[in-house]
Design a protein around this motif. Structure first.
Motif, PDB file in Angstrom:
ATOM      1  N   LEU A 243       0.837  -1.210   0.000  1.00 57.42           N
ATOM      2  CA  LEU A 243       0.000   0.000   0.000  1.00 57.42           C
ATOM      3  C   LEU A 243       0.871   1.259   0.000  1.00 57.42           C
ATOM      4  O   LEU A 243       0.568   2.224  -0.713  1.00 57.42           O
ATOM      5  N   ALA A 244       1.949   1.245   0.765  1.00 55.71           N
ATOM      6  CA  ALA A 244       2.853   2.402   0.800  1.00 55.71           C
ATOM      7  C   ALA A 244       3.535   2.609  -0.551  1.00 55.71           C
ATOM      8  O   ALA A 244       3.898   3.745  -0.900  1.00 55.71           O
ATOM      9  N   SER A 245       3.664   1.538  -1.331  1.00 55.58           N
ATOM     10  CA  SER A 245       4.326   1.658  -2.627  1.00 55.58           C
ATOM     11  C   SER A 245       3.515   2.493  -3.621  1.00 55.58           C
ATOM     12  O   SER A 245       4.027   2.884  -4.664  1.00 55.58           O
ATOM     13  N   ILE A 246       2.265   2.778  -3.292  1.00 57.89           N
ATOM     14  CA  ILE A 246       1.471   3.684  -4.119  1.00 57.89           C
ATOM     15  C   ILE A 246       2.134   5.061  -4.145  1.00 57.89           C
ATOM     16  O   ILE A 246       2.163   5.728  -5.176  1.00 57.89           O
ATOM     17  N   LEU A 247       2.697   5.455  -3.017  1.00 62.85           N
ATOM     18  CA  LEU A 247       3.385   6.748  -2.925  1.00 62.85           C
ATOM     19  C   LEU A 247       4.890   6.632  -3.079  1.00 62.85           C
ATOM     20  O   LEU A 247       5.547   7.574  -3.531  1.00 62.85           O
ATOM     21  N   PHE A 248       5.452   5.504  -2.680  1.00 63.37           N
ATOM     22  CA  PHE A 248       6.907   5.313  -2.691  1.00 63.37           C
ATOM     23  C   PHE A 248       7.256   4.136  -3.607  1.00 63.37           C
ATOM     24  O   PHE A 248       7.275   2.981  -3.178  1.00 63.37           O
ATOM     25  N   ASP A 249       7.550   4.447  -4.865  1.00 62.36           N
ATOM     26  CA  ASP A 249       7.775   3.423  -5.891  1.00 62.36           C
ATOM     27  C   ASP A 249       8.829   2.382  -5.522  1.00 62.36           C
ATOM     28  O   ASP A 249       8.725   1.233  -5.921  1.00 62.36           O
ATOM     29  N   PHE A 250       9.837   2.786  -4.770  1.00 60.34           N
ATOM     30  CA  PHE A 250      10.929   1.854  -4.463  1.00 60.34           C
ATOM     31  C   PHE A 250      10.468   0.661  -3.625  1.00 60.34           C
ATOM     32  O   PHE A 250      11.183  -0.331  -3.501  1.00 60.34           O
ATOM     33  N   LEU A 251       9.252   0.714  -3.081  1.00 60.63           N
ATOM     34  CA  LEU A 251       8.725  -0.391  -2.268  1.00 60.63           C
ATOM     35  C   LEU A 251       7.956  -1.426  -3.093  1.00 60.63           C
ATOM     36  O   LEU A 251       7.565  -2.476  -2.563  1.00 60.63           O
ATOM     37  N   ASN A 252       7.750  -1.145  -4.375  1.00 63.54           N
ATOM     38  CA  ASN A 252       6.940  -2.027  -5.229  1.00 63.54           C
ATOM     39  C   ASN A 252       7.349  -3.489  -5.145  1.00 63.54           C
ATOM     40  O   ASN A 252       6.530  -4.362  -4.852  1.00 63.54           O
ATOM     41  N   LEU A 253       8.604  -3.753  -5.453  1.00 62.94           N
ATOM     42  CA  LEU A 253       9.045  -5.141  -5.548  1.00 62.94           C
ATOM     43  C   LEU A 253       9.072  -5.837  -4.197  1.00 62.94           C
ATOM     44  O   LEU A 253       8.768  -7.030  -4.105  1.00 62.94           O
ATOM     45  N   ILE A 254       9.417  -5.114  -3.151  1.00 62.63           N
ATOM     46  CA  ILE A 254       9.450  -5.711  -1.810  1.00 62.63           C
ATOM     47  C   ILE A 254       8.070  -6.255  -1.452  1.00 62.63           C
ATOM     48  O   ILE A 254       7.923  -7.417  -1.054  1.00 62.63           O
TER      49      ILE A 254
END
Length: 125
Positions: free
Chosen positions: A70-81
């Motif tokens: 959900l946080a990766s919606i704002l912080f792209d670097f979290l997508n793959l994690i």
């Protein structure tokens, strides 16, 4: 933003909020998706031959990874994690259903969320 970006956001919301729902809102409610004849998540882990402590570890990991997704919606670097981590844990869910010889439909939610995560991964790399 392109239309595909909105679709990816929607997929992240669907997967993330669904995982949070299962682990934080409905862990003690029976559903047709639980392994064996389990009524709760803890009972489901017992059906799989896994301990209550392991259930809590997996729960912590799934909730954490759902929040990361959900946080990766704002912080792209979290997508793959978030996406890869959840996909691995969801694959474990499918393996456990197979181990206890559950009907295939019980693995459907995990399979669906793996597919959604793979779509997220594909469009975010």
């Amino acid at each position: 933003m392109d239309y595909i970006d909105y679709i990816i956001i929607a997929l992240k919301l669907i997967v993330g909020l669904s995982i949070l729902n299962v682990w934080l809102i409905q862990p003690t409610k029976p559903t047709k998706w639980r392994g064996g004849n389990a009524q709760t998540i803890v009972e489901e882990f017992k059906v799989y031959g896994l301990s209550k402590n392991f259930c809590y570890v997996i729960g912590f990991l799934k909730v954490s990874l759902a929040l990361i997704l959900l946080a990766s919606i704002l912080f792209d670097f979290l997508n793959l994690i978030g996406s890869i981590g959840l996909s691995i844990l969801l694959l474990g869910s499918i393996i456990m259903h197979i181990k206890v010889k559950d009907p295939l439909y019980k693995s459907f939610p995990a399979f669906l969320f793996i597919i959604l995560n793979l779509i997220i991964i594909f469009f975010t790399i």
